[in-house]
Design a protein around this motif. Structure first.
Motif, short mmCIF file in Angstrom:
data_model
loop_
_atom_site.label_atom_id
_atom_site.label_comp_id
_atom_site.label_asym_id
_atom_site.label_seq_id
_atom_site.Cartn_x
_atom_site.Cartn_y
_atom_site.Cartn_z
N TYR A 75 -37.98 -41.31 -8.95
CA TYR A 75 -38.22 -42.74 -9.09
C TYR A 75 -37.19 -43.32 -10.05
O TYR A 75 -36.90 -42.72 -11.09
CB TYR A 75 -39.62 -43.02 -9.67
CG TYR A 75 -40.74 -42.60 -8.76
CD1 TYR A 75 -41.35 -43.53 -7.91
CD2 TYR A 75 -41.20 -41.29 -8.75
CE1 TYR A 75 -42.38 -43.15 -7.07
CE2 TYR A 75 -42.23 -40.91 -7.91
CZ TYR A 75 -42.81 -41.84 -7.07
OH TYR A 75 -43.83 -41.46 -6.24
N THR B 275 -36.92 -55.25 -11.20
CA THR B 275 -38.23 -54.78 -10.77
C THR B 275 -39.12 -54.48 -11.97
O THR B 275 -38.63 -54.13 -13.04
CB THR B 275 -38.08 -53.52 -9.89
OG1 THR B 275 -39.36 -53.02 -9.57
CG2 THR B 275 -37.30 -52.44 -10.59
N LEU B 276 -40.41 -54.61 -11.80
CA LEU B 276 -41.35 -54.27 -12.88
C LEU B 276 -41.91 -52.87 -12.73
O LEU B 276 -42.46 -52.33 -13.66
CB LEU B 276 -42.52 -55.26 -12.87
CG LEU B 276 -42.22 -56.67 -13.34
CD1 LEU B 276 -43.49 -57.52 -13.28
CD2 LEU B 276 -41.64 -56.67 -14.73
N GLU B 277 -41.77 -52.31 -11.55
CA GLU B 277 -42.39 -51.02 -11.26
C GLU B 277 -41.32 -49.99 -10.91
O GLU B 277 -40.24 -50.35 -10.45
CB GLU B 277 -43.35 -51.18 -10.08
CG GLU B 277 -44.44 -52.20 -10.36
CD GLU B 277 -45.17 -52.65 -9.11
OE1 GLU B 277 -45.04 -51.99 -8.06
OE2 GLU B 277 -45.85 -53.68 -9.18
N LEU C 119 -39.20 -47.55 -8.77
CA LEU C 119 -38.87 -47.59 -7.34
C LEU C 119 -38.65 -46.17 -6.84
O LEU C 119 -37.82 -45.43 -7.38
CB LEU C 119 -37.59 -48.41 -7.12
CG LEU C 119 -37.63 -49.87 -7.53
CD1 LEU C 119 -36.26 -50.52 -7.29
CD2 LEU C 119 -38.71 -50.62 -6.77
N GLU C 120 -39.39 -45.79 -5.82
CA GLU C 120 -39.24 -44.47 -5.23
C GLU C 120 -37.85 -44.36 -4.61
O GLU C 120 -37.46 -45.20 -3.80
CB GLU C 120 -40.32 -44.23 -4.19
CG GLU C 120 -40.40 -42.79 -3.74
CD GLU C 120 -41.63 -42.53 -2.88
OE1 GLU C 120 -41.80 -41.38 -2.49
OE2 GLU C 120 -42.40 -43.47 -2.61
N ILE D 104 -38.59 -51.23 -0.06
CA ILE D 104 -39.59 -51.01 -1.10
C ILE D 104 -40.03 -52.37 -1.62
O ILE D 104 -39.21 -53.19 -2.02
CB ILE D 104 -38.99 -50.19 -2.27
CG1 ILE D 104 -38.41 -48.88 -1.76
CG2 ILE D 104 -40.04 -49.95 -3.34
CD1 ILE D 104 -37.50 -48.19 -2.75
N THR D 105 -41.33 -52.63 -1.60
CA THR D 105 -41.85 -53.90 -2.08
C THR D 105 -42.38 -53.72 -3.49
O THR D 105 -43.15 -52.79 -3.77
CB THR D 105 -42.96 -54.42 -1.15
OG1 THR D 105 -42.41 -54.59 0.16
CG2 THR D 105 -43.50 -55.75 -1.64
N ASP D 106 -41.93 -54.62 -4.37
CA ASP D 106 -42.32 -54.62 -5.77
C ASP D 106 -42.90 -56.00 -6.08
O ASP D 106 -42.71 -56.95 -5.32
CB ASP D 106 -41.07 -54.35 -6.62
CG ASP D 106 -41.30 -54.49 -8.10
OD1 ASP D 106 -41.90 -53.57 -8.68
OD2 ASP D 106 -40.91 -55.52 -8.69
N THR D 107 -43.56 -56.13 -7.21
CA THR D 107 -44.11 -57.41 -7.63
C THR D 107 -43.06 -58.51 -7.63
O THR D 107 -43.35 -59.67 -7.32
CB THR D 107 -44.70 -57.27 -9.06
OG1 THR D 107 -45.57 -56.15 -9.08
CG2 THR D 107 -45.46 -58.52 -9.46
N GLN E 102 -38.20 -57.33 -2.97
CA GLN E 102 -38.02 -56.17 -2.11
C GLN E 102 -36.65 -55.56 -2.40
O GLN E 102 -35.68 -56.26 -2.65
CB GLN E 102 -38.11 -56.58 -0.65
CG GLN E 102 -39.49 -57.04 -0.26
CD GLN E 102 -39.59 -57.34 1.21
OE1 GLN E 102 -38.65 -57.83 1.82
NE2 GLN E 102 -40.74 -57.03 1.79
N GLU F 85 -31.08 -55.55 -3.68
CA GLU F 85 -32.22 -56.45 -3.54
C GLU F 85 -32.18 -56.96 -2.11
O GLU F 85 -31.12 -57.29 -1.58
CB GLU F 85 -32.12 -57.60 -4.52
CG GLU F 85 -33.35 -58.48 -4.51
CD GLU F 85 -33.33 -59.55 -5.59
OE1 GLU F 85 -34.35 -60.24 -5.70
OE2 GLU F 85 -32.32 -59.71 -6.28
#
Length: 159
Positions: free
Chosen positions: A22, A32-34, A36-37, A44-47, A50, A65
């Motif tokens: 990740y 991104t806040l999370e 990313l795999e 990949i969708t993040d808060t 994408q 992005e």
């Protein structure tokens, strides 16, 4: 032949959990806040949006992005382990050189439950639910905005 020393500019962290990598990057501004795999060519969708990884030349990944159907490159990286000392030269450059974009203006940004607030010398951007409001102001008002939106006060005796 001249020996070239690679100067490392940005630190992101690759975390391996249950045999899956990740990308964890808290220092890249509006990103991104999370975690990313790290799987190439998969949306990949993040808060905050994408993203999609792809490979870039030999041994590099690129994180993009995804806006509409366009891939907008953010940066490239390798997953090779690095020593903290490899970052010293560029870190010093960014802190001291007049050529560094980090020395061109003040900048502070924070995510909120609704979006993001970003402040620089004379501009405030407030993003809520994907709608961005841009407010221009006199540079002399920077500290007032800093206090109001970030609850940060610059003490005059601190510099």
């Amino acid at each position: 032949m001249k020996n070239i020393v690679l100067s490392i500019d940005h630190m992101a962290i690759i975390v391996n959990l249950e045999n899956q990598d990740y990308l964890v990057d808290v220092g890249f501004g509006k990103f991104t806040l999370e975690p990313l795999e790290l799987i190439p060519n998969q949306k990949i969708t993040d808060t905050l949006g994408q993203f999609q990884f792809d490979t870039y030349e030999k041994d590099y990944y690129r994180i993009n992005e995804l806006k509409s159907s366009d891939l907008i490159p953010q940066y490239i990286f390798k997953t090779d382990p690095r020593e903290l000392s490899e970052f010293v030269q560029r870190c010093e450059f960014h802190q001291t050189s007049d050529k560094s974009h980090f020395r061109k203006k003040k900048l502070i940004s924070i995510t909120t439950n609704e979006g993001r607030i970003t402040l620089n010398n004379s501009q405030l951007k407030i993003t809520k639910a994907g709608i961005e409001e841009e407010i221009r102001f006199k540079e002399s008002e920077f500290e007032t905005k800093l206090k109001h939106y970030f609850d940060i006060e610059i003490r005059k005796d601190s510099y």
